[in-house]
Design a protein around this motif. Sequence first.
Motif, PDB file in Angstrom:
ATOM      1  N   GLU A   3      -2.470   5.735   1.066  1.00  0.00           N
ATOM      2  CA  GLU A   3      -3.494   4.719   1.379  1.00  0.00           C
ATOM      3  C   GLU A   3      -3.434   4.324   2.851  1.00  0.00           C
ATOM      4  O   GLU A   3      -4.451   4.194   3.514  1.00  0.00           O
ATOM      5  CB  GLU A   3      -3.291   3.490   0.481  1.00  0.00           C
ATOM      6  N   GLN A  39     -11.429   7.366  13.059  1.00  0.00           N
ATOM      7  CA  GLN A  39     -12.841   7.779  12.932  1.00  0.00           C
ATOM      8  C   GLN A  39     -13.760   6.694  13.462  1.00  0.00           C
ATOM      9  O   GLN A  39     -14.770   6.963  14.093  1.00  0.00           O
ATOM     10  CB  GLN A  39     -13.190   7.994  11.464  1.00  0.00           C
ATOM     11  N   PHE A  73      -9.221   6.300   8.985  1.00  0.00           N
ATOM     12  CA  PHE A  73     -10.481   5.548   9.031  1.00  0.00           C
ATOM     13  C   PHE A  73     -10.632   4.832  10.371  1.00  0.00           C
ATOM     14  O   PHE A  73     -11.698   4.856  10.990  1.00  0.00           O
ATOM     15  CB  PHE A  73     -10.516   4.540   7.879  1.00  0.00           C
ATOM     16  N   ILE A  74      -9.554   4.205  10.823  1.00  0.00           N
ATOM     17  CA  ILE A  74      -9.596   3.473  12.100  1.00  0.00           C
ATOM     18  C   ILE A  74      -9.872   4.438  13.256  1.00  0.00           C
ATOM     19  O   ILE A  74     -10.637   4.142  14.174  1.00  0.00           O
ATOM     20  CB  ILE A  74      -8.265   2.713  12.349  1.00  0.00           C
ATOM     21  N   ALA A 115      -4.835   7.060   4.972  1.00  0.00           N
ATOM     22  CA  ALA A 115      -6.308   7.055   4.898  1.00  0.00           C
ATOM     23  C   ALA A 115      -6.878   5.952   5.787  1.00  0.00           C
ATOM     24  O   ALA A 115      -7.893   6.136   6.465  1.00  0.00           O
ATOM     25  CB  ALA A 115      -6.751   6.856   3.458  1.00  0.00           C
ATOM     26  N   GLU A 116      -6.186   4.813   5.795  1.00  0.00           N
ATOM     27  CA  GLU A 116      -6.658   3.688   6.628  1.00  0.00           C
ATOM     28  C   GLU A 116      -6.568   4.031   8.114  1.00  0.00           C
ATOM     29  O   GLU A 116      -7.472   3.739   8.889  1.00  0.00           O
ATOM     30  CB  GLU A 116      -5.845   2.429   6.334  1.00  0.00           C
ATOM     31  N   LYS A 125       0.829  -1.198   0.000  1.00  0.00           N
ATOM     32  CA  LYS A 125       0.000   0.000   0.000  1.00  0.00           C
ATOM     33  C   LYS A 125       0.865   1.251   0.000  1.00  0.00           C
ATOM     34  O   LYS A 125       1.950   1.257   0.582  1.00  0.00           O
ATOM     35  CB  LYS A 125      -0.921  -0.005   1.210  1.00  0.00           C
TER      36      LYS A 125
END
Lengths: 147, 197
Positions: A12, A22, A19-20, A15-16, A8
Amino acid sequence: MQAKQKKKTAAELRAEIAFIKQHAIGDNITKIIIMLIQYGVLASIAYWVYKSIDTLAGKNTAANIDIKASGAFNLAEELSQSCTWIWILAILIVFAAVKYGVRQNKLRKDDIERLSRNNIELEKLIDDKRTSSTLTPRGDTNPEDQS
Amino acid sequence: MTEYLNILGIGIMLASAWWLFSFKYRKYRIELARSNLFAIRDRLFLLAAQEKLDFNTDAYAITRSTLNGMIKFTHTFSLTSAVVLAIRINFLGSKIVIDQYREKVNDSLNKLPDEHVRLIKNHMMHAHLIIMAHIVSTSFVLFTLTMPIIFLLRVVNKMNKFTKFLSKKLGKTTWLAIDMEANCRDSESRGKTVLCG
């Protein structure tokens, strides 16, 4: 075949991670909202009862003194005059509670059926002479054994 | 005195109804959803054991991991969590990760024969219907609003068609986000270093 994981990019991965983060914040916000709604409803019921009794207390003091003085308080008579809402609510709650019990029972039997079916197949792989208790697939007594 | 008894009676009844719905019924719905998801996972396993699917494919691993995540975290699915998720997808930039996940799922499915893809998609759609039924039935608002409709649909035997229709209307992104959440949670809980599967 399982392919080798594609590497990745930094963007990316960032962003992950976002995301985690959030996801953890979202989880906590959800928990707080659900708690507020759940216990807010209970607090509203308690407040409604308190306010209703408080309002009645002022109006009925004289009447209550009369009743107590004459010694005429009769619980059965008081209950027989209870409003129809109590009966409607009571019937609905009893209905809901019975339905809950029936559904729990059905769920348990569905699980017994699903798990025992898999178990039979797996046990037969090891022991093809395996014997059975001959209960029904849902775990009930075999009708032939009822008597 | 009768008025006091009436008020107390109604208060106790309402508190009982609250307890029954908030705890007992909600817990039952969680157990029901888990049981149904376990049944789907078992069916997938049996299909793979009968060589109708391949255990060693990415698609099978992703599907199983997603189902595991759904089973493990059924208690967190609710109307509120769905709304929070929708806000995150649309306003907080979670779309990039979802696109990444979509690409990964599509890649894994593209490597499979059509029959395997159909089997996996059918099972995932069934899992989505279970999650949707769980969300509707554990939200007091949705529960009271949809109860008469559900009752009518059951009477005319059109419940399956209705749920499939609703599932399509909800949009692929929402379901993909729910799948990804489940998949991420399963990966996290197993201490995987690579995030989201």
